[in-house]
Design a protein around this motif. Structure first.
Motif, PDB file in Angstrom:
ATOM      1  N   SER A   1      17.304   2.843   9.431  1.00  0.00           N
ATOM      2  CA  SER A   1      16.499   3.942   9.961  1.00  0.00           C
ATOM      3  C   SER A   1      16.986   5.284   9.419  1.00  0.00           C
ATOM      4  N   GLY A   2      18.293   5.413   9.228  1.00  0.00           N
ATOM      5  CA  GLY A   2      18.852   6.697   8.808  1.00  0.00           C
ATOM      6  C   GLY A   2      18.434   7.128   7.420  1.00  0.00           C
ATOM      7  N   MET A   3      18.144   6.154   6.553  1.00  0.00           N
ATOM      8  CA  MET A   3      17.718   6.498   5.197  1.00  0.00           C
ATOM      9  C   MET A   3      16.208   6.690   5.105  1.00  0.00           C
ATOM     10  N   SER A   4      15.502   6.512   6.243  1.00  0.00           N
ATOM     11  CA  SER A   4      14.035   6.475   6.219  1.00  0.00           C
ATOM     12  C   SER A   4      13.436   7.641   6.984  1.00  0.00           C
ATOM     13  N   LEU A   5      12.245   8.047   6.563  1.00  0.00           N
ATOM     14  CA  LEU A   5      11.495   9.081   7.286  1.00  0.00           C
ATOM     15  C   LEU A   5      10.944   8.528   8.593  1.00  0.00           C
TER      16      LEU A   5
ATOM     17  N   LYS B   1       3.005  12.894   6.262  1.00  0.00           N
ATOM     18  CA  LYS B   1       2.594  14.053   5.454  1.00  0.00           C
ATOM     19  C   LYS B   1       3.395  14.143   4.166  1.00  0.00           C
ATOM     20  N   VAL B   2       3.623  12.987   3.583  1.00  0.00           N
ATOM     21  CA  VAL B   2       4.347  12.954   2.320  1.00  0.00           C
ATOM     22  C   VAL B   2       3.355  13.280   1.227  1.00  0.00           C
ATOM     23  N   THR B   3       3.695  14.227   0.418  1.00  0.00           N
ATOM     24  CA  THR B   3       2.838  14.480  -0.731  1.00  0.00           C
ATOM     25  C   THR B   3       3.226  13.451  -1.764  1.00  0.00           C
TER      26      THR B   3
ATOM     27  N   THR C   1       0.832  -1.206   0.000  1.00  0.00           N
ATOM     28  CA  THR C   1       0.000   0.000   0.000  1.00  0.00           C
ATOM     29  C   THR C   1       0.865   1.255   0.000  1.00  0.00           C
ATOM     30  N   LEU C   2       1.892   1.265   0.846  1.00  0.00           N
ATOM     31  CA  LEU C   2       2.744   2.450   0.957  1.00  0.00           C
ATOM     32  C   LEU C   2       3.579   2.635  -0.307  1.00  0.00           C
ATOM     33  N   SER C   3       4.051   1.540  -0.871  1.00  0.00           N
ATOM     34  CA  SER C   3       4.829   1.628  -2.104  1.00  0.00           C
ATOM     35  C   SER C   3       3.957   2.151  -3.240  1.00  0.00           C
ATOM     36  N   ALA C   4       2.694   1.706  -3.274  1.00  0.00           N
ATOM     37  CA  ALA C   4       1.760   2.194  -4.301  1.00  0.00           C
ATOM     38  C   ALA C   4       1.552   3.692  -4.152  1.00  0.00           C
ATOM     39  N   ALA C   5       1.714   4.204  -2.919  1.00  0.00           N
ATOM     40  CA  ALA C   5       1.562   5.636  -2.677  1.00  0.00           C
ATOM     41  C   ALA C   5       2.872   6.380  -2.924  1.00  0.00           C
TER      42      ALA C   5
ATOM     43  N   ASP D   1      -2.557   5.614   8.465  1.00  0.00           N
ATOM     44  CA  ASP D   1      -2.013   6.267   9.658  1.00  0.00           C
ATOM     45  C   ASP D   1      -0.604   6.786   9.371  1.00  0.00           C
ATOM     46  N   ILE D   2       0.160   5.970   8.657  1.00  0.00           N
ATOM     47  CA  ILE D   2       1.559   6.318   8.381  1.00  0.00           C
ATOM     48  C   ILE D   2       1.640   7.440   7.356  1.00  0.00           C
ATOM     49  N   LEU D   3       0.831   7.331   6.306  1.00  0.00           N
ATOM     50  CA  LEU D   3       0.848   8.375   5.277  1.00  0.00           C
ATOM     51  C   LEU D   3       0.481   9.720   5.884  1.00  0.00           C
ATOM     52  N   GLU D   4      -0.533   9.722   6.754  1.00  0.00           N
ATOM     53  CA  GLU D   4      -0.944  10.984   7.387  1.00  0.00           C
ATOM     54  C   GLU D   4       0.180  11.544   8.239  1.00  0.00           C
TER      55      GLU D   4
END
Lengths: 362, 362
Positions: free
Chosen positions: A223-227, A291-293, A140-144, A285-288
């Protein structure tokens, strides 16, 4: 220059491969002398202001030439890259951490390194529901448009990579070995798919075997490469909690999936939530929170290729390459190669660049 | 005087039973005139400074004498009490809330009203695992001296009362009807046990039937008499979340039990945790938070299993699963799996759920 070419890479490699020369000292030398070649050209007394006599000797001797030569040969193979602190492609989020490695070995799509990314980690001994949840959230997140980062372990990691590969965000594996070593062996097919459609990344020199000490060190890059970092099923005192702790220290969001209070694999997640991690029961929940556009992900459907086309594509790689070099790599005549390239161009997989060079674009 | 005697109670009852005379006005009159008898003895013009002409007439006429007489007769039966705002036994925590009822009807051990208490609430349609968790948490906390407060509903409420009754803290039911009405009827035996070993409490006059409006009003007393409120299995937009909201507004701790992200009955709990409720997966979490000192609970000793049993248990996991899925996961025939499941059920490790599904519970 998005990634480092061979000339530049030589200096970076020779320096990074000097035993005992740590990241902090290396960055200090670069700040003092400039480019790696200038550090290597410095005189022994100059170097002694910053390092021990032995290290100064090793640097003044030109660093580890043999290992650097091997790494340069590796870098010449299609799809392989060296990304240094000086490159535009170096993960910008990693620069905000305490100890960014001077150099990353990358296999696959280096352009993924600066995409908005989420780490998904968890137990190697995950339950059926856990691996399913990891794959669903990742997909789901990758699709976003979010790139899924994990550690290529069995269980949750592998499921997260597989889910990520299904979407436009794709997936990156941060591994704890040299990139010429696949660990664990059971993930060989997954590693191969990541090398083609995602990316494999390591800070460790080629040939580095799986060493227990390197995995926590690797976790800080995940973790360092991730939001943010999502933990899916983790026992208390597991490696996943180490990654979550790094994420927290690096100022990244920590997310955790809840589960039954009787499941030992939910205990780690519950402990994180008690300490302030955000409970998530829905990928939104994660996308919100992030707040990644999201660029809604022009999903690319890979066209079916015949064996010749597929092979040529692999030989070409994602870097510009002239026709002669490509013919040598692929063992093809110029006419045959040009014909295949035209078809690949029409399929949207290859671009014909000015100066007669070609580049794989998908 | 811990509770009110008949002489005093008569005045409180007559006032509280006047239709249309709300708590706020009643407290205002008491502040102005003193004891209830003095309010009842006030002249009409004096009362008119505070209430409408109709209410002043009703008060000056002596309030509702017949209903008060009936309530006094009820109060004369063993175990029945009236506790008013003026009594030492009136729940002190309730006095800190916005709208404490002037008078409580109590059946059973009125001395429980000022014990340290925790509300445990949740779904009427709870799962087997949910009711078990509610009972276990209630029993552990009650053994530690915490009184368990709930609403005498089916499901989580009833399980919480039963668990609470097992320990020294015992249990109090805050009901939404008159105390001479048992609702729901299926909890008659439980209500009887509470009347003997715990307590039943209501702010509603005798004879009040179950009215939808009274239940949310009752919920604010459940939280108001408690140091905190634990929600065990609750759907989104359920009554349990109303109680949790009251608890939050009253400055009490809100605790919630997590569950599978696929269970609708965990959604309400997860929503609460996202809003700031404390996740708990162990009764000690609550004791620590409430800073009440406690005895450790007896530990469950896992029985020895053979390899087949152990494997099936791992395939089952802590979420509900039907027999077909389980057979596929475990690579077993239906008969073999059913046989193993029966043994595991007898060992207390597995539950057979409605709809032919199974779930690991330990």
């Amino acid at each position: 220059m998005p990634t480092t070419d061979s000339d530049e890479a030589g200096g970076w490699l020779r320096l990074s491969l000097i035993p005992g020369l740590g990241h902090v000292t290396l960055r200090q030398l670069l700040a003092e002398f400039g480019a790696p070649e200038k550090v290597l050209a410095a005189r022994h007394p100059e170097l002694r202001n910053f390092v021990s006599a032995d290290l100064a000797t090793a640097i003044a001797d030109g660093g580890n030439g043999d290992a650097a030569t091997l790494a340069l040969a590796w870098m010449g193979e299609p799809g392989n890259h060296i990304v240094t602190l000086g490159d535009a492609d170096y993960p910008q989020l990693l620069l905000q951490t305490a100890d960014p490695p001077p150099l990353l070995y990358v296999k696959g799509r280096h352009e993924l390194l600066n995409r908005p990314a989420l780490a998904i980690v968890g137990s190697r001994n995950a339950s059926a529901q856990g691996t399913e949840s990891a794959a669903e959230f990742a997909q789901t997140l990758s699709a976003a448009g979010i790139t899924i980062i994990s550690g290529l372990a069995l269980g949750i990691d592998a499921a997260a990579h597989r889910g990520g590969l299904q979407g436009a965000g794709s997936s990156i594996a941060l591994v704890g070995t040299g990139l010429d070593v696949v660990y664990p062996a059971r993930n060989r097919a997954l590693a191969h798919e990541l090398a083609v459609n995602g990316a494999l990344v390591s800070e460790f020199p080629l040939g580095t075997p799986p060493l227990a000490n390197n995995f926590p060190r690797r976790n800080r890059l995940i973790s360092g490469m991730s939001l943010g970092c999502l933990v899916v099923e983790a026992a208390l005192q597991s490696g996943s909690l180490i990654t979550a702790r790094f994420a927290n220290e690096q100022g990244r969001e920590v997310f955790a999936l809840p589960g039954s209070i009787h499941s030992p694999l939910a205990k780690g997640c519950h402990a994180l939530i008690k300490q302030g991690a955000k409970l998530v029961d829905d990928a939104n929940d994660i996308l919100e929170e992030l707040k990644v556009t999201i660029r809604p992900a022009p999903r690319f459907d890979a066209p079916a290729l015949d064996a010749d086309q597929s092979q040529l594509l692999n030989h070409l790689g994602y870097e510009p390459c002239n026709l002669d070099t490509l013919c040598t790599r692929a063992g093809l005549g110029a006419a045959a190669a040009a014909g295949l390239l035209l078809k690949l161009e029409l399929l949207g997989l290859v671009e014909n660049l000015p100066g007669g060079r070609y580049q794989r674009v998908r």
